[in-house]
Design an enzyme around this catalytic site. Structure first.
Site, short mmCIF file in Angstrom:
data_model
loop_
_atom_site.label_atom_id
_atom_site.label_comp_id
_atom_site.label_asym_id
_atom_site.label_seq_id
_atom_site.Cartn_x
_atom_site.Cartn_y
_atom_site.Cartn_z
CG ASP A 241 -1.80 1.17 1.34
OD1 ASP A 241 -2.31 1.62 0.30
OD2 ASP A 241 -1.99 1.67 2.46
CG ASP A 243 -1.33 7.72 0.65
OD1 ASP A 243 -0.24 7.97 0.12
OD2 ASP A 243 -2.42 8.09 0.18
CG ASN A 284 -8.25 1.96 -2.42
OD1 ASN A 284 -8.13 1.21 -3.39
ND2 ASN A 284 -8.93 1.61 -1.33
CE LYS A 341 -5.36 -0.68 -1.44
NZ LYS A 341 -4.01 -0.42 -0.88
#
Length: 395
Positions: A241, A243, A284, A341
């Site tokens: 991922d 962030d 995302n 996600k």
């Protein structure tokens, strides 16, 4: 900022006087040797391939075009055809209109698989040769380099190597500035003419790495070599991922001004690459759906992010993002998506494109939705927090 990423690879096709297709383009197993080579180069940012040859046929042109179907990423492909046999240096000179400011050069029938980001970090300008540890059964024609330096420095060529000195040989990969054309003549050999001239003028630097060397020079062993490549180059993979994992999560980070690295994240990614892993980012990006920044803004930011990671000796092989959100005020980004996600769409797409085994993959994320997406894709999920990515990998 000067980019360490090199976008172009120039590939010398082997002679086809005795067969219809070069061995590197011959389809045995699930893909030709050349597809594995190009796939490895794409991992480190190569987007364009230029092929050098003096013999072209419709069969060869078609086989080169068909390689696209074996690649995980789109690629620009060009063919430079010299009018007659001119040597590698001459072929490179003939291809000058195609050349970018910096480019890799290699042969189509050899591959040294390693963490090329370490090479990029060192070879930021000038002309460079990549070296590898000498095989005790090395071919007599290999360039032997006498060195006590484990990584970089100027190249010196010797005929006799002291047994107590580390022996390195040419790995078959060069990184040149376009100014190399200034020392090329219409007919010249890279090994016999160009490299010695660069060495004499102290214009050739060296860098050594460890890795796996593959060769498609022998038809009798090609099937075995391709079998080994099919196993070893289908690497384990790390999904990240973004962030909260590689950068601080300030909420909807879409520009460099709001991007702050998590301590040790780039170094951790470099260690993943050193250990032979693919590294991917799946993120995302509802900030696009919310109108905080555009897809072009994100592309610009991520180009800088990936280049910065390569400056630290790691790479991002590929990445995916989802700009959708169910409550977006922008119609084109409003709705549910299999890629957002906790849905696994981004992970599944990368698994398919890069031919990965989910059982050999792991995802690091900081949200429950990351763990849900990992489970849905059949991938192990590891939660970040309070331990950082750097701390988890170190431990």
């Amino acid at each position: 900022m000067h980019s360490v990423t090199v976008r172009q690879c120039v590939i010398l096709l082997e002679d086809t006087a005795t067969r219809a297709l070069p061995l590197s383009l011959t389809l045995r197993g699930d893909k030709p040797f050349l597809a594995w080579l190009m796939r490895e180069m794409q991992r480190f940012g190569v987007e364009e391939f230029v092929f050098l040859t003096s013999r072209i046929s419709q069969d060869i042109a078609t086989a080169i075009e068909n390689v696209r179907g074996f690649l995980p990423r789109a690629a620009k492909i060009s063919i430079s055809v010299a009018p007659y046999e001119v040597g590698t240096g001459g072929a490179l000179r003939h291809a000058q209109p195609y050349l970018q400011k910096r480019f890799f050069l290699c042969s189509a029938n050899t591959l040294f698989s390693c963490n090329l980001a370490r090479f990029l970090t060192a070879a930021r300008k000038g002309h460079w040769m990549l070296l590898r540890p000498a095989d005790p059964h090395a071919h007599p024609g290999d360039v032997q380099v006498k060195t006590r330096c484990a990584t970089g420095g100027s190249v010196s060529l010797y005929n006799d190597i002291e047994p107590t000195v580390q022996q390195l040989i040419n790995a078959g990969l060069y990184l040149f500035d376009a100014q190399i054309c200034e020392v090329l003549t219409e007919i010249c050999s890279l090994e016999a003419d160009v490299l010695p001239k660069l060495v004499e003028n102290q214009n050739l630097q060296k860098f050594s790495l460890t890795g796996d060397f593959y060769s498609a020079e022998n038809a009798s062993t090609l099937e075995k070599v391709l079998g080994e490549m099919s196993v070893r180059l289908r690497r384990p993979a790390v999904f990240l991922d973004r962030d909260g994992v590689i950068n601080r999560d300030f909420g909807w980070v879409g520009t460099r001004e709001r991007f702050e690295w998590e301590p040790g994240a780039r170094e951790a990614i470099a260690r993943f690459c050193d250990s032979g892993h693919h590294v991917f980012i799946v993120t995302n990006q509802s900030g696009i759906a919310r109108g905080f920044y555009s897809e072009n803004d994100l592309m610009t930011l991520m180009d800088w992010v990936v280049n910065s990671i390569r400056e630290y000796g790691g790479t991002i092989d590929d990445w995916r993002y989802c700009p959708m959100h169910p409550e977006s005020a922008i119609e084109q980004y409003r709705g549910h998506s299999v890629n957002r996600k906790p849905e696994p769409g981004m992970i599944l797409d990368l698994l398919q494109r890069w031919e990965l085994d989910p059982m050999c993959c792991v995802l690091f994320g900081d949200q429950p939705t990351d763990m849900q997406a990992a489970r849905a894709a059949g991938v192990q999920g590891i939660m970040i927090g309070p331990e950082s990515l750097s701390g988890l990998f170190r431990n």
